[in-house]
Design a protein around this motif. Structure first.
Motif, PDB file in Angstrom:
ATOM      1  N   ILE A  77       0.833  -1.201   0.000  1.00 34.07           N
ATOM      2  CA  ILE A  77       0.000   0.000   0.000  1.00 34.07           C
ATOM      3  C   ILE A  77       0.866   1.248   0.000  1.00 34.07           C
ATOM      4  O   ILE A  77       0.560   2.245  -0.664  1.00 34.07           O
ATOM      5  N   GLY A  78       1.967   1.214   0.748  1.00 29.72           N
ATOM      6  CA  GLY A  78       2.866   2.359   0.765  1.00 29.72           C
ATOM      7  C   GLY A  78       3.442   2.658  -0.613  1.00 29.72           C
ATOM      8  O   GLY A  78       3.530   3.823  -1.017  1.00 29.72           O
ATOM      9  N   VAL A  79       3.824   1.624  -1.335  1.00 28.64           N
ATOM     10  CA  VAL A  79       4.349   1.819  -2.690  1.00 28.64           C
ATOM     11  C   VAL A  79       3.266   2.384  -3.604  1.00 28.64           C
ATOM     12  O   VAL A  79       3.515   3.304  -4.401  1.00 28.64           O
ATOM     13  N   ALA A  80       2.043   1.860  -3.501  1.00 32.29           N
ATOM     14  CA  ALA A  80       0.954   2.343  -4.354  1.00 32.29           C
ATOM     15  C   ALA A  80       0.643   3.809  -4.077  1.00 32.29           C
ATOM     16  O   ALA A  80       0.441   4.599  -5.015  1.00 32.29           O
ATOM     17  N   PHE A  81       0.635   4.203  -2.815  1.00 36.11           N
ATOM     18  CA  PHE A  81       0.283   5.579  -2.478  1.00 36.11           C
ATOM     19  C   PHE A  81       1.425   6.549  -2.749  1.00 36.11           C
ATOM     20  O   PHE A  81       1.211   7.762  -2.737  1.00 36.11           O
ATOM     21  N   GLN A  82       2.618   6.050  -2.958  1.00 37.65           N
ATOM     22  CA  GLN A  82       3.680   6.941  -3.417  1.00 37.65           C
ATOM     23  C   GLN A  82       3.323   7.553  -4.764  1.00 37.65           C
ATOM     24  O   GLN A  82       3.633   8.724  -5.028  1.00 37.65           O
ATOM     25  N   PHE A  83       2.675   6.788  -5.620  1.00 38.73           N
ATOM     26  CA  PHE A  83       2.243   7.305  -6.917  1.00 38.73           C
ATOM     27  C   PHE A  83       1.024   8.220  -6.769  1.00 38.73           C
ATOM     28  O   PHE A  83       0.857   9.167  -7.534  1.00 38.73           O
ATOM     29  N   VAL A  84       0.186   7.936  -5.769  1.00 40.01           N
ATOM     30  CA  VAL A  84      -0.989   8.791  -5.550  1.00 40.01           C
ATOM     31  C   VAL A  84      -0.568  10.187  -5.133  1.00 40.01           C
ATOM     32  O   VAL A  84      -1.122  11.197  -5.591  1.00 40.01           O
ATOM     33  N   PHE A  85       0.450  10.278  -4.261  1.00 43.34           N
ATOM     34  CA  PHE A  85       0.870  11.568  -3.720  1.00 43.34           C
ATOM     35  C   PHE A  85       2.075  12.164  -4.452  1.00 43.34           C
ATOM     36  O   PHE A  85       2.597  13.192  -4.004  1.00 43.34           O
ATOM     37  N   PHE A  94       3.460  13.504 -10.919  1.00 50.21           N
ATOM     38  CA  PHE A  94       2.696  12.586 -11.746  1.00 50.21           C
ATOM     39  C   PHE A  94       1.565  11.893 -10.988  1.00 50.21           C
ATOM     40  O   PHE A  94       0.889  11.033 -11.553  1.00 50.21           O
ATOM     41  N   GLY A  95       1.343  12.249  -9.720  1.00 55.89           N
ATOM     42  CA  GLY A  95       0.380  11.530  -8.907  1.00 55.89           C
ATOM     43  C   GLY A  95      -1.067  11.923  -9.162  1.00 55.89           C
ATOM     44  O   GLY A  95      -1.372  12.925  -9.820  1.00 55.89           O
ATOM     45  N   LEU A  96      -1.958  11.100  -8.615  1.00 51.53           N
ATOM     46  CA  LEU A  96      -3.393  11.341  -8.775  1.00 51.53           C
ATOM     47  C   LEU A  96      -3.818  12.642  -8.082  1.00 51.53           C
ATOM     48  O   LEU A  96      -4.631  13.403  -8.631  1.00 51.53           O
ATOM     49  N   ASP A  98       7.985  18.689   2.396  1.00 49.50           N
ATOM     50  CA  ASP A  98       7.411  19.430   3.509  1.00 49.50           C
ATOM     51  C   ASP A  98       7.063  18.445   4.625  1.00 49.50           C
ATOM     52  O   ASP A  98       6.248  17.539   4.426  1.00 49.50           O
ATOM     53  N   PRO A  99       7.657  18.588   5.822  1.00 49.35           N
ATOM     54  CA  PRO A  99       7.395  17.619   6.902  1.00 49.35           C
ATOM     55  C   PRO A  99       5.926  17.508   7.281  1.00 49.35           C
ATOM     56  O   PRO A  99       5.431  16.412   7.553  1.00 49.35           O
ATOM     57  N   LYS A 100       5.200  18.630   7.307  1.00 52.11           N
ATOM     58  CA  LYS A 100       3.793  18.582   7.700  1.00 52.11           C
ATOM     59  C   LYS A 100       2.966  17.805   6.673  1.00 52.11           C
ATOM     60  O   LYS A 100       2.113  16.988   7.041  1.00 52.11           O
ATOM     61  N   TRP A 101       3.203  18.062   5.404  1.00 51.49           N
ATOM     62  CA  TRP A 101       2.470  17.347   4.370  1.00 51.49           C
ATOM     63  C   TRP A 101       2.897  15.884   4.303  1.00 51.49           C
ATOM     64  O   TRP A 101       2.089  15.006   3.964  1.00 51.49           O
ATOM     65  N   ALA A 102       4.144  15.603   4.611  1.00 50.11           N
ATOM     66  CA  ALA A 102       4.604  14.215   4.615  1.00 50.11           C
ATOM     67  C   ALA A 102       3.901  13.415   5.717  1.00 50.11           C
ATOM     68  O   ALA A 102       3.474  12.271   5.504  1.00 50.11           O
ATOM     69  N   LEU A 103       3.755  14.021   6.902  1.00 44.41           N
ATOM     70  CA  LEU A 103       3.047  13.348   7.986  1.00 44.41           C
ATOM     71  C   LEU A 103       1.572  13.180   7.634  1.00 44.41           C
ATOM     72  O   LEU A 103       0.964  12.146   7.943  1.00 44.41           O
ATOM     73  N   PHE A 104       1.005  14.179   6.979  1.00 45.86           N
ATOM     74  CA  PHE A 104      -0.383  14.075   6.516  1.00 45.86           C
ATOM     75  C   PHE A 104      -0.532  12.922   5.523  1.00 45.86           C
ATOM     76  O   PHE A 104      -1.496  12.154   5.583  1.00 45.86           O
ATOM     77  N   MET A 105       0.416  12.792   4.615  1.00 47.00           N
ATOM     78  CA  MET A 105       0.382  11.738   3.609  1.00 47.00           C
ATOM     79  C   MET A 105       0.400  10.356   4.257  1.00 47.00           C
ATOM     80  O   MET A 105      -0.408   9.478   3.919  1.00 47.00           O
ATOM     81  N   VAL A 106       1.294  10.155   5.203  1.00 50.00           N
ATOM     82  CA  VAL A 106       1.396   8.852   5.865  1.00 50.00           C
ATOM     83  C   VAL A 106       0.134   8.564   6.676  1.00 50.00           C
ATOM     84  O   VAL A 106      -0.368   7.429   6.695  1.00 50.00           O
ATOM     85  N   THR A 107      -0.400   9.586   7.343  1.00 45.91           N
ATOM     86  CA  THR A 107      -1.594   9.396   8.164  1.00 45.91           C
ATOM     87  C   THR A 107      -2.802   9.012   7.310  1.00 45.91           C
ATOM     88  O   THR A 107      -3.555   8.097   7.653  1.00 45.91           O
ATOM     89  N   VAL A 108      -2.989   9.709   6.195  1.00 48.53           N
ATOM     90  CA  VAL A 108      -4.113   9.397   5.302  1.00 48.53           C
ATOM     91  C   VAL A 108      -3.978   7.980   4.750  1.00 48.53           C
ATOM     92  O   VAL A 108      -4.966   7.238   4.661  1.00 48.53           O
ATOM     93  N   THR A 109      -2.776   7.599   4.398  1.00 57.76           N
ATOM     94  CA  THR A 109      -2.559   6.246   3.875  1.00 57.76           C
ATOM     95  C   THR A 109      -2.901   5.192   4.918  1.00 57.76           C
ATOM     96  O   THR A 109      -3.545   4.180   4.611  1.00 57.76           O
TER      97      THR A 109
END
Length: 312
Positions: free
Chosen positions: A141-149, A153-155, A173-184
């Motif tokens: 899932i982590g690999v798949a969401f790397q392309f989403v975010f 080229f992401g969705l 951006d650390p804040k957006w990176a934490l947001f990305m992991v949390t949403v995933t």
């Protein structure tokens, strides 16, 4: 039969109820031992013994890649962790991730369970699709969401571009990176919460719903006065289990950010245990962090149990 003499009553010994035997028989003891001992042995070997060893290692300075024996340093590893300038950031990341993961998973899971508890077309297929991510590997899932975010080229980038909004740089951006992991993580864990809540909804008392319908109770009032009180035990169970699982998230962080950006952007306590133990070769320091995390989780769980006992 009883005696006919006035003022006396002698029970017939043939009519006396048999007395219950006190204590356990040897057969019952052997059966209980056969059922309990294998589980206890597994718990001791794979849970309690590693826990004790972790506490013991936390008092040593130990380089896993060195042939030198561990050096006893007492509470130095704990003192170093509390005095480390990066500790507040790591603790804050852990708190934000855990609170957001628990709240997001439970709110969205309950909402989906309420929706799909209705008689809707294709709800069986939708239920399966919601639960499917939970059984998929976190690394996949982590690999798949790397392309989403992906910011180029992401969705997410494509959707924001269509409405004229610039995509954030989730990997810088650390804040957006934490947001990305949390949403995933919420997306992955949503199916578990959804299934538990759906089972609880299907097992609730239907007569209360019928009474609320007869009284012409509004849907919102029915939700808070009829449905949610019946889900109290389920909510408590989920709050404990989701909290424990969110504290142990490692695979998503490892695949998506490796604790970055800027050093500690998405570094949580459980990932710090791995980083210090295996990358920095500080097994004692990593064990100290794991011990602190265990004590924090233990205290939170005890508080949750006490609050639940008071409500009951």
């Amino acid at each position: 039969m009883t005696s006919t003499i006035p003022g006396t009553s002698v029970p017939d010994p043939d009519l006396e109820l048999p007395r219950r035997k006190s204590g356990w028989s040897l057969q019952q003891i052997l059966l209980a031992a056969a059922l309990i001992l294998p589980n206890m042995i597994l718990l001791i070997l794979f849970t309690y013994r590693p826990l004790v060893d972790n506490f013991r290692i936390s008092f040593f300075q130990w380089n896993l890649s060195s042939t030198r024996p561990p050096l006893f340093v007492g509470f130095r590893n704990y003192a170093d962790w509390f005095s480390d300038p990066g500790t507040p950031t790591i603790v804050m990341n852990t708190v934000i991730f855990t609170v957001a993961a628990v709240a997001g998973s439970m709110i969205l899971g309950l909402a989906l369970a309420l929706l799909l508890d209705q008689k809707l077309f294709g709800r069986a297929a939708v239920r399966s699709m919601i639960f499917a991510p939970y059984v998929i590997s976190g690394a996949a899932i982590g690999v798949a969401f790397q392309f989403v975010f992906d910011p180029q080229f992401g969705l997410i980038q494509d959707l924001l571009r269509r409405i004229g909004v610039e995509s954030p740089n989730f990997y810088q951006d650390p804040k957006w990176a934490l947001f990305m992991v949390t949403v995933t993580y919420i997306w992955k864990n949503l199916g578990y919460v959804f299934v538990i809540y759906l089972a609880a909804l299907q097992g609730r008392r239907k007569d209360l719903d019928e009474a609320a319908e007869i009284d012409d109770t509004s849907p919102v009032r029915r939700l808070f006065r009829v449905v949610l009180p019946q889900l109290r035990q389920t909510t408590f169970f989920l709050s404990v289990t989701v909290l424990l699982s969110s504290f142990q998230v490692f695979d998503l962080i490892q695949v998506m950010t490796r604790g970055g950006p800027l050093g500690n952007g998405t570094m949580t306590m459980v990932y710090q245990v791995y980083e210090e133990s295996f990358n920095n070769n500080r097994a004692g320091y990593g064990a100290a962090v794991a011990s602190i995390m265990f004590l924090i989780v233990l205290v939170i769980t005890v508080i949750q149990v006490r609050l639940q006992d008071r409500q009951d």
